[in-house]
Motif scaffolding. Structure first.
Motif, PDB file in Angstrom:
ATOM      1  N   PHE A   1       0.838  -1.199   0.000  1.00 48.74           N
ATOM      2  CA  PHE A   1       0.000   0.000   0.000  1.00 48.74           C
ATOM      3  C   PHE A   1       0.876   1.253   0.000  1.00 48.74           C
ATOM      4  CE2 PHE A   1      -2.164   3.367   2.390  1.00 48.74           C
ATOM      5  CZ  PHE A   1      -3.202   3.626   1.517  1.00 48.74           C
ATOM      6  N   LEU A   2       1.901   1.248   0.818  1.00 51.46           N
ATOM      7  CA  LEU A   2       2.808   2.393   0.875  1.00 51.46           C
ATOM      8  C   LEU A   2       3.527   2.593  -0.453  1.00 51.46           C
ATOM      9  CD1 LEU A   2       4.003   4.590   2.728  1.00 51.46           C
ATOM     10  CD2 LEU A   2       5.785   2.953   3.319  1.00 51.46           C
ATOM     11  N   TYR A   3       4.034   1.515  -1.037  1.00 52.44           N
ATOM     12  CA  TYR A   3       4.717   1.615  -2.337  1.00 52.44           C
ATOM     13  C   TYR A   3       3.753   2.088  -3.424  1.00 52.44           C
ATOM     14  CZ  TYR A   3       8.166  -1.352   0.058  1.00 52.44           C
ATOM     15  OH  TYR A   3       9.059  -1.870   0.945  1.00 52.44           O
ATOM     16  N   SER A   4       2.537   1.584  -3.410  1.00 51.65           N
ATOM     17  CA  SER A   4       1.536   1.987  -4.408  1.00 51.65           C
ATOM     18  C   SER A   4       1.165   3.455  -4.246  1.00 51.65           C
ATOM     19  CB  SER A   4       0.286   1.128  -4.285  1.00 51.65           C
ATOM     20  OG  SER A   4       0.583  -0.212  -4.523  1.00 51.65           O
ATOM     21  N   LEU A   5       1.059   3.891  -3.008  1.00 44.63           N
ATOM     22  CA  LEU A   5       0.734   5.289  -2.746  1.00 44.63           C
ATOM     23  C   LEU A   5       1.820   6.209  -3.295  1.00 44.63           C
ATOM     24  CD1 LEU A   5      -1.296   7.169  -1.300  1.00 44.63           C
ATOM     25  CD2 LEU A   5       0.156   6.978   0.713  1.00 44.63           C
ATOM     26  N   VAL A   6       3.064   5.852  -3.082  1.00 44.20           N
ATOM     27  CA  VAL A   6       4.172   6.667  -3.597  1.00 44.20           C
ATOM     28  C   VAL A   6       4.147   6.692  -5.125  1.00 44.20           C
ATOM     29  CG1 VAL A   6       6.697   6.766  -3.810  1.00 44.20           C
ATOM     30  CG2 VAL A   6       5.640   6.376  -1.581  1.00 44.20           C
TER      31      VAL A   6
ATOM     32  N   CYS B   1       1.573   6.268  -7.084  1.00 41.22           N
ATOM     33  CA  CYS B   1       0.417   7.069  -7.526  1.00 41.22           C
ATOM     34  C   CYS B   1       0.668   8.559  -7.334  1.00 41.22           C
ATOM     35  CB  CYS B   1      -0.836   6.642  -6.779  1.00 41.22           C
ATOM     36  SG  CYS B   1      -1.450   5.036  -7.302  1.00 41.22           S
ATOM     37  N   LEU B   2       1.330   8.905  -6.246  1.00 38.71           N
ATOM     38  CA  LEU B   2       1.653  10.314  -6.024  1.00 38.71           C
ATOM     39  C   LEU B   2       2.637  10.847  -7.060  1.00 38.71           C
ATOM     40  CD1 LEU B   2       1.916  10.494  -2.129  1.00 38.71           C
ATOM     41  CD2 LEU B   2       0.145  11.479  -3.591  1.00 38.71           C
TER      42      LEU B   2
ATOM     43  N   PHE C   1       3.736   0.225 -10.959  1.00 36.68           N
ATOM     44  CA  PHE C   1       2.543  -0.106 -10.189  1.00 36.68           C
ATOM     45  C   PHE C   1       1.904  -1.387 -10.725  1.00 36.68           C
ATOM     46  CE2 PHE C   1      -2.080   0.125  -9.633  1.00 36.68           C
ATOM     47  CZ  PHE C   1      -2.147   0.147  -8.251  1.00 36.68           C
TER      48      PHE C   1
ATOM     49  N   LYS D   1       1.625  -5.133  -8.768  1.00 36.26           N
ATOM     50  CA  LYS D   1       0.407  -5.918  -8.554  1.00 36.26           C
ATOM     51  C   LYS D   1       0.557  -7.343  -9.095  1.00 36.26           C
ATOM     52  CE  LYS D   1      -2.593  -4.307  -6.602  1.00 36.26           C
ATOM     53  NZ  LYS D   1      -2.728  -4.318  -5.136  1.00 36.26           N
TER      54      LYS D   1
END
Length: 151
Positions: free
Chosen positions: A60-65, A67-68, A117, A121
């Protein structure tokens, strides 16, 4: 020596993270429920449950970065070519002078982040399957690149 029951429970914790494809946030909800209900039965279940939850939180943290990085750049790139008068006057949005020549290096970074990303997944799916197989065999499995939130 782990019993079949503890091995199956540990495998179920790992497999329950795949519910994310059917239920939003199922990859957090179901492993936490199963782990918290059965963690006192075995140290193997407790250990594998923490690892599965830590892996999901790390992803989740890696995906958030990612996406940001990706979304704002792509958003600005598309909307810098849209006429503001068409937005405020309710007209159809027409991309003015949009060509691949307008794509800058920063957009390439955003596209690469979106690719990472997607790759993240796919790797997650296969690692969850592998972890569940390893756990069902009673073998200790550690996910790579996991931040230990729960110790």
């Amino acid at each position: 020596m782990e019993t079949n029951s503890t091995k199956n429970t540990a495998a179920l914790i790992h497999l329950s993270t795949l519910t994310q494809y059917l239920i939003p946030f199922g990859n957090y909800i179901f492993p936490i429920i199963i782990w918290s209900a059965t963690k006192d039965k075995s140290t193997f279940i407790d250990q594998q449950g923490k690892r599965a939850i830590n892996f999901q939180l790390s992803l989740f943290l890696y995906s958030l970065v990612l996406c940001l990085i990706a979304f704002p750049v792509l958003f600005v790139t598309v909307f810098k070519n849209v006429s503001m008068s068409s937005i405020f006057h309710g007209e159809d949005w027409i991309l003015e002078d949009f060509s691949l020549a307008n794509v800058t290096g920063i957009v390439a970074v955003a596209i690469i982040a979106a690719g990472f990303f997607f790759l993240l997944k796919v790797v997650e799916f296969f690692l969850v399957i592998y972890a569940s197989v390893q756990s069902s065999n009673g073998e200790d499995f550690k996910y790579p690149l996991t931040i230990p939130f729960l110790k």
